[in-house]
Design a protein around this motif. Sequence first.
Motif, PDB file in Angstrom:
ATOM      1  N   HIS A  41      30.610 -20.079  99.462  1.00 48.47           N
ATOM      2  CA  HIS A  41      29.220 -19.428  99.596  1.00 48.47           C
ATOM      3  C   HIS A  41      29.339 -18.373 100.543  1.00 48.47           C
ATOM      4  CE1 HIS A  41      27.863 -23.466  98.165  1.00 48.47           C
ATOM      5  NE2 HIS A  41      28.664 -24.054  99.024  1.00 48.47           N
ATOM      6  N   ARG A  42      30.574 -17.437 100.238  1.00 49.41           N
ATOM      7  CA  ARG A  42      30.607 -16.168 100.794  1.00 49.41           C
ATOM      8  C   ARG A  42      31.173 -14.975  99.834  1.00 49.41           C
ATOM      9  NH1 ARG A  42      31.279 -20.015 104.438  1.00 49.41           N
ATOM     10  NH2 ARG A  42      30.434 -19.771 106.780  1.00 49.41           N
ATOM     11  N   VAL A  43      30.908 -13.792 100.213  1.00 48.01           N
ATOM     12  CA  VAL A  43      31.210 -12.748  99.281  1.00 48.01           C
ATOM     13  C   VAL A  43      32.863 -12.611  99.380  1.00 48.01           C
ATOM     14  CG1 VAL A  43      31.157 -10.367  98.721  1.00 48.01           C
ATOM     15  CG2 VAL A  43      29.212 -11.557  99.659  1.00 48.01           C
ATOM     16  N   CYS A  44      33.400 -12.473  98.331  1.00 53.41           N
ATOM     17  CA  CYS A  44      34.944 -12.495  98.039  1.00 53.41           C
ATOM     18  C   CYS A  44      35.421 -11.179  98.847  1.00 53.41           C
ATOM     19  CB  CYS A  44      35.445 -12.503  96.715  1.00 53.41           C
ATOM     20  SG  CYS A  44      37.241 -12.280  96.618  1.00 53.41           S
ATOM     21  N   CYS A  47      37.375  -8.712  96.001  1.00 55.69           N
ATOM     22  CA  CYS A  47      36.622  -8.148  94.898  1.00 55.69           C
ATOM     23  C   CYS A  47      35.420  -7.612  95.138  1.00 55.69           C
ATOM     24  CB  CYS A  47      36.902  -8.802  93.337  1.00 55.69           C
ATOM     25  SG  CYS A  47      36.081 -10.297  93.495  1.00 55.69           S
ATOM     26  N   GLY A  48      34.770  -8.428  96.213  1.00 54.12           N
ATOM     27  CA  GLY A  48      33.234  -8.045  96.690  1.00 54.12           C
ATOM     28  C   GLY A  48      32.336  -8.648  95.820  1.00 54.12           C
ATOM     29  N   SER A  49      32.724  -9.663  95.143  1.00 53.02           N
ATOM     30  CA  SER A  49      31.632 -10.337  94.327  1.00 53.02           C
ATOM     31  C   SER A  49      31.303 -11.639  94.884  1.00 53.02           C
ATOM     32  CB  SER A  49      32.226 -10.559  92.735  1.00 53.02           C
ATOM     33  OG  SER A  49      33.243 -11.540  92.991  1.00 53.02           O
ATOM     34  N   TYR A  50      30.080 -12.220  94.424  1.00 57.83           N
ATOM     35  CA  TYR A  50      29.548 -13.450  94.757  1.00 57.83           C
ATOM     36  C   TYR A  50      28.910 -13.864  93.624  1.00 57.83           C
ATOM     37  CZ  TYR A  50      27.014 -17.195  97.217  1.00 57.83           C
ATOM     38  OH  TYR A  50      26.431 -18.268  97.194  1.00 57.83           O
ATOM     39  N   ASN A  51      29.249 -15.216  93.237  1.00 57.92           N
ATOM     40  CA  ASN A  51      28.606 -15.780  91.915  1.00 57.92           C
ATOM     41  C   ASN A  51      28.939 -14.979  90.532  1.00 57.92           C
ATOM     42  OD1 ASN A  51      27.435 -18.067  90.599  1.00 57.92           O
ATOM     43  ND2 ASN A  51      25.281 -17.451  91.292  1.00 57.92           N
ATOM     44  N   GLU A  54      28.799  -8.415  91.177  1.00 60.52           N
ATOM     45  CA  GLU A  54      29.364  -7.468  92.166  1.00 60.52           C
ATOM     46  C   GLU A  54      28.503  -7.238  93.284  1.00 60.52           C
ATOM     47  OE1 GLU A  54      31.645  -3.326  92.515  1.00 60.52           O
ATOM     48  OE2 GLU A  54      31.423  -4.141  90.415  1.00 60.52           O
ATOM     49  N   ILE A  55      28.776  -7.572  94.336  1.00 58.08           N
ATOM     50  CA  ILE A  55      27.639  -7.510  95.577  1.00 58.08           C
ATOM     51  C   ILE A  55      28.149  -6.235  96.356  1.00 58.08           C
ATOM     52  CG2 ILE A  55      26.786  -8.647  97.797  1.00 58.08           C
ATOM     53  CD1 ILE A  55      25.860 -10.068  95.159  1.00 58.08           C
ATOM     54  N   ILE A  56      29.217  -6.011  96.535  1.00 59.21           N
ATOM     55  CA  ILE A  56      29.894  -5.019  97.515  1.00 59.21           C
ATOM     56  C   ILE A  56      30.719  -4.202  96.399  1.00 59.21           C
ATOM     57  CG2 ILE A  56      31.487  -4.090  99.166  1.00 59.21           C
ATOM     58  CD1 ILE A  56      30.969  -6.760 100.696  1.00 59.21           C
TER      59      ILE A  56
END
Length: 59
Positions: A41-44, A47-51, A54-56
Amino acid sequence: MSICPKNKSSKARRDKRRANWKMSAPNLVRCSKCGELMMPHRVCKACGSYNKKEIIPQD
């Protein structure tokens, strides 16, 4: 009703009670996008992705 303890707790009794109060290892899961280990349940961080989104943005 009293808040104060009736009798003194010895150091041994106190420390026995505190012996089970310890940190546990963090639960880690694999990132669904890059496969890196991460906390759930946190941003990776890799790679900056969640679910799978790409979030970051990564450069």
